[in-house]
Design a protein around this motif. Structure first.
Motif, PDB file in Angstrom:
ATOM      1  N   SER A 204      17.718  10.494   1.218  1.00  0.00           N
ATOM      2  CA  SER A 204      18.186  10.688  -0.154  1.00  0.00           C
ATOM      3  C   SER A 204      17.220  11.553  -0.949  1.00  0.00           C
ATOM      4  N   PHE A 205      15.908  11.286  -0.778  1.00  0.00           N
ATOM      5  CA  PHE A 205      14.913  12.089  -1.484  1.00  0.00           C
ATOM      6  C   PHE A 205      14.931  13.537  -0.999  1.00  0.00           C
ATOM      7  N   ALA A 206      15.084  13.733   0.319  1.00  0.00           N
ATOM      8  CA  ALA A 206      15.132  15.094   0.858  1.00  0.00           C
ATOM      9  C   ALA A 206      16.345  15.848   0.328  1.00  0.00           C
ATOM     10  N   ASP A 207      17.494  15.160   0.229  1.00  0.00           N
ATOM     11  CA  ASP A 207      18.700  15.802  -0.300  1.00  0.00           C
ATOM     12  C   ASP A 207      18.535  16.174  -1.768  1.00  0.00           C
ATOM     13  N   LYS A 208      17.918  15.260  -2.544  1.00  0.00           N
ATOM     14  CA  LYS A 208      17.677  15.562  -3.958  1.00  0.00           C
ATOM     15  C   LYS A 208      16.739  16.745  -4.112  1.00  0.00           C
ATOM     16  N   SER A 209      15.719  16.792  -3.269  1.00  0.00           N
ATOM     17  CA  SER A 209      14.768  17.896  -3.337  1.00  0.00           C
ATOM     18  C   SER A 209      15.427  19.212  -2.945  1.00  0.00           C
ATOM     19  N   ARG A 210      16.296  19.152  -1.929  1.00  0.00           N
ATOM     20  CA  ARG A 210      17.015  20.359  -1.515  1.00  0.00           C
ATOM     21  C   ARG A 210      17.939  20.852  -2.629  1.00  0.00           C
ATOM     22  N   ASN A 211      18.619  19.917  -3.277  1.00  0.00           N
ATOM     23  CA  ASN A 211      19.493  20.294  -4.402  1.00  0.00           C
ATOM     24  C   ASN A 211      18.689  20.892  -5.553  1.00  0.00           C
ATOM     25  N   PHE A 212      17.488  20.305  -5.762  1.00  0.00           N
ATOM     26  CA  PHE A 212      16.623  20.829  -6.821  1.00  0.00           C
ATOM     27  C   PHE A 212      16.225  22.273  -6.532  1.00  0.00           C
ATOM     28  N   ILE A 213      15.838  22.546  -5.277  1.00  0.00           N
ATOM     29  CA  ILE A 213      15.451  23.910  -4.906  1.00  0.00           C
ATOM     30  C   ILE A 213      16.646  24.849  -5.013  1.00  0.00           C
ATOM     31  N   ASP A 214      17.820  24.356  -4.610  1.00  0.00           N
ATOM     32  CA  ASP A 214      19.031  25.177  -4.681  1.00  0.00           C
ATOM     33  C   ASP A 214      19.343  25.568  -6.132  1.00  0.00           C
ATOM     34  N   GLU A 215      19.200  24.605  -7.037  1.00  0.00           N
ATOM     35  CA  GLU A 215      19.440  24.897  -8.452  1.00  0.00           C
ATOM     36  C   GLU A 215      18.414  25.896  -8.979  1.00  0.00           C
ATOM     37  N   ARG A 216      17.150  25.696  -8.619  1.00  0.00           N
ATOM     38  CA  ARG A 216      16.112  26.623  -9.059  1.00  0.00           C
ATOM     39  C   ARG A 216      16.328  28.017  -8.472  1.00  0.00           C
ATOM     40  N   LEU A 217      16.846  28.084  -7.248  1.00  0.00           N
ATOM     41  CA  LEU A 217      17.115  29.378  -6.618  1.00  0.00           C
ATOM     42  C   LEU A 217      18.210  30.135  -7.378  1.00  0.00           C
ATOM     43  N   SER A 218      19.245  29.418  -7.806  1.00  0.00           N
ATOM     44  CA  SER A 218      20.325  30.056  -8.577  1.00  0.00           C
ATOM     45  C   SER A 218      19.787  30.631  -9.891  1.00  0.00           C
ATOM     46  N   ILE A 219      18.911  29.828 -10.541  1.00  0.00           N
ATOM     47  CA  ILE A 219      18.319  30.298 -11.807  1.00  0.00           C
ATOM     48  C   ILE A 219      17.416  31.503 -11.552  1.00  0.00           C
ATOM     49  N   ALA A 220      16.620  31.431 -10.457  1.00  0.00           N
ATOM     50  CA  ALA A 220      15.711  32.533 -10.132  1.00  0.00           C
ATOM     51  C   ALA A 220      16.488  33.804  -9.791  1.00  0.00           C
ATOM     52  N   LYS A 221      17.592  33.654  -9.090  1.00  0.00           N
ATOM     53  CA  LYS A 221      18.430  34.812  -8.755  1.00  0.00           C
ATOM     54  C   LYS A 221      18.996  35.457 -10.019  1.00  0.00           C
ATOM     55  N   VAL A 264       9.280  34.739  -7.008  1.00  0.00           N
ATOM     56  CA  VAL A 264       9.801  33.380  -7.136  1.00  0.00           C
ATOM     57  C   VAL A 264      11.063  33.215  -6.297  1.00  0.00           C
ATOM     58  N   PHE A 265      11.949  34.206  -6.348  1.00  0.00           N
ATOM     59  CA  PHE A 265      13.207  34.138  -5.602  1.00  0.00           C
ATOM     60  C   PHE A 265      12.954  34.073  -4.097  1.00  0.00           C
ATOM     61  N   ILE A 266      12.044  34.918  -3.595  1.00  0.00           N
ATOM     62  CA  ILE A 266      11.749  34.933  -2.155  1.00  0.00           C
ATOM     63  C   ILE A 266      11.134  33.610  -1.718  1.00  0.00           C
ATOM     64  N   THR A 267      10.210  33.072  -2.531  1.00  0.00           N
ATOM     65  CA  THR A 267       9.573  31.788  -2.193  1.00  0.00           C
ATOM     66  C   THR A 267      10.603  30.668  -2.125  1.00  0.00           C
ATOM     67  N   LEU A 268      11.464  30.610  -3.139  1.00  0.00           N
ATOM     68  CA  LEU A 268      12.490  29.562  -3.161  1.00  0.00           C
ATOM     69  C   LEU A 268      13.488  29.726  -2.025  1.00  0.00           C
ATOM     70  N   ARG A 269      13.802  30.957  -1.690  1.00  0.00           N
ATOM     71  CA  ARG A 269      14.760  31.204  -0.608  1.00  0.00           C
ATOM     72  C   ARG A 269      14.207  30.699   0.718  1.00  0.00           C
ATOM     73  N   LYS A 270      12.913  30.946   0.962  1.00  0.00           N
ATOM     74  CA  LYS A 270      12.288  30.449   2.191  1.00  0.00           C
ATOM     75  C   LYS A 270      12.240  28.925   2.204  1.00  0.00           C
ATOM     76  N   GLN A 271      11.851  28.355   1.054  1.00  0.00           N
ATOM     77  CA  GLN A 271      11.724  26.904   0.994  1.00  0.00           C
ATOM     78  C   GLN A 271      13.072  26.200   1.090  1.00  0.00           C
ATOM     79  N   LEU A 272      14.137  26.850   0.646  1.00  0.00           N
ATOM     80  CA  LEU A 272      15.465  26.261   0.762  1.00  0.00           C
ATOM     81  C   LEU A 272      15.862  26.119   2.225  1.00  0.00           C
TER      82      LEU A 272
END
Length: 334
Positions: A204-221, A264-272
């Protein structure tokens, strides 16, 4: 008035003079203890051993999420890496599952939950009478029979499940039940519950963290696209041939915004991508070192010990009261 003291010699005199009385007390205590132990059910013990796998302490998913949040200037609450297994075993949610689950048993021809197995819902005449008196004098309009039965069964379980934490970190869980196979089934259910609970919480925590990164990636894009558009428009409106110091400064600012947003976008994309892999990867958080097996040897009660204790207590209190009686008699004579 002279104070009376009981010496060892007087004590043996009292025992010798009242030997027949004390023998009767011993006999009555022995008979009562026999009656008491005959009402006690035999309990059979099954054990499991659990050990934290230590998977959560590597520099993997959780540390990566923390570093991402730190780099972005965002504070995140990362849960503790180690779950405290005894707390999970002692939790009410687990006890409720154990009570409500239908268990195969020898007592009944079909599976029963523990309320039915212990016949908690079947009140005897004396119990019903006491409940009526309780309702008469302590009327509770919020009383719920199902919750009351559930609480009684959980109370029984609390006395039958023991958790022992070793210095090495090994957790031993002992389950005592009236049937060897039932004790083993409940113990194995506890081990599976602990494993599934920790796994689901981490998933559950991993899914929440993944969703958090996904949201941040959309904002960064979106930020990157906006900064690129601004830089492109600035270049169209201000060719390099017409540069001035002010225009050069503005151009540098627009280019810096693009570079920062791109990083920021490249970092988040890799981490996603890492987060997606970690979220779907099977990880071992709890080791089940030993599963439970039916133990045909009776664990408790120790009937001989109970008989000895009750008989000894009966003799002890009879001697104690006899000494008090003799002292009181001597005082009243004086």
């Amino acid at each position: 008035m002279k104070k009376q003291t009981i010496t060892i010699e007087n004590f043996f005199d009292i025992v010798r003079c009242n030997s027949s009385y004390f023998l009767r007390v011993i006999l009555v205590s022995f008979i009562l203890s026999l009656f008491y132990v005959s009402t006690k059910s035999n309990y059979y013990e099954s054990k499991i051993s659990l050990y934290a796998a230590g998977e959560l302490e590597d520099g993997g998913l959780l540390s990566q999420y923390s570093s991402i949040a730190d780099n972005l200037g965002i504070s995140t609450m990362t849960p503790s890496a180690n779950y405290y297994i005894p707390d999970i075993v002692d939790s009410r949610s687990l006890k409720e599952e154990l009570v409500n689950k239908k268990w195969n048993n020898l007592k009944f021809s079909e599976p029963k939950n523990l309320v039915e197995y212990w016949q908690i819902d079947e009140k005897g005449f004396l119990t019903k009478f006491l409940l009526k008196l309780k309702r008469l004098f302590f009327n509770n309009k919020f009383e719920n029979k199902e919750i009351s039965n559930l609480n009684s069964a959980i109370k029984n379980l609390n006395e039958l499940i023991y958790v022992d934490e070793q210095n090495s970190g090994l957790i031993l869980v002992s389950v005592n039940m009236e049937e060897p196979q039932l004790a083993a089934d409940i113990a194995n259910y506890i081990s599976q519950y602990v494993v599934d609970f920790v796994k689901s919480q981490q998933k559950s925590f991993a899914d929440k963290s993944r969703n958090f990164i996904d949201e941040r990636l959309s904002i960064a894009k979106k930020d990157l696209e906006e900064s690129e558009v601004k830089l492109t428009n600035f270049r169209k409106e201000n060719p390099l041939l017409l540069d001035t110091p002010d225009l050069q400064l503005s151009r540098a600012r627009f280019m810096r915004d693009v570079e920062v947003n791109q990083e920021v976008f490249i970092t988040l994309r890799k981490q996603l991508e890492i987060a997606k892999i970690e979220s779907n990867k099977e990880r071992l958080y709890i080791n089940v070192l030993d599963k439970a097996y039916p133990n045909p040897s009776k664990n408790k009660p120790n009937r001989l010990l109970l008989i000895f204790i009750f008989t000894f207590l009966g003799l002890f209190f009879s001697i104690f009261f006899e000494i008090i009686r003799i002292n009181f008699k001597n005082i009243t004579k004086k």
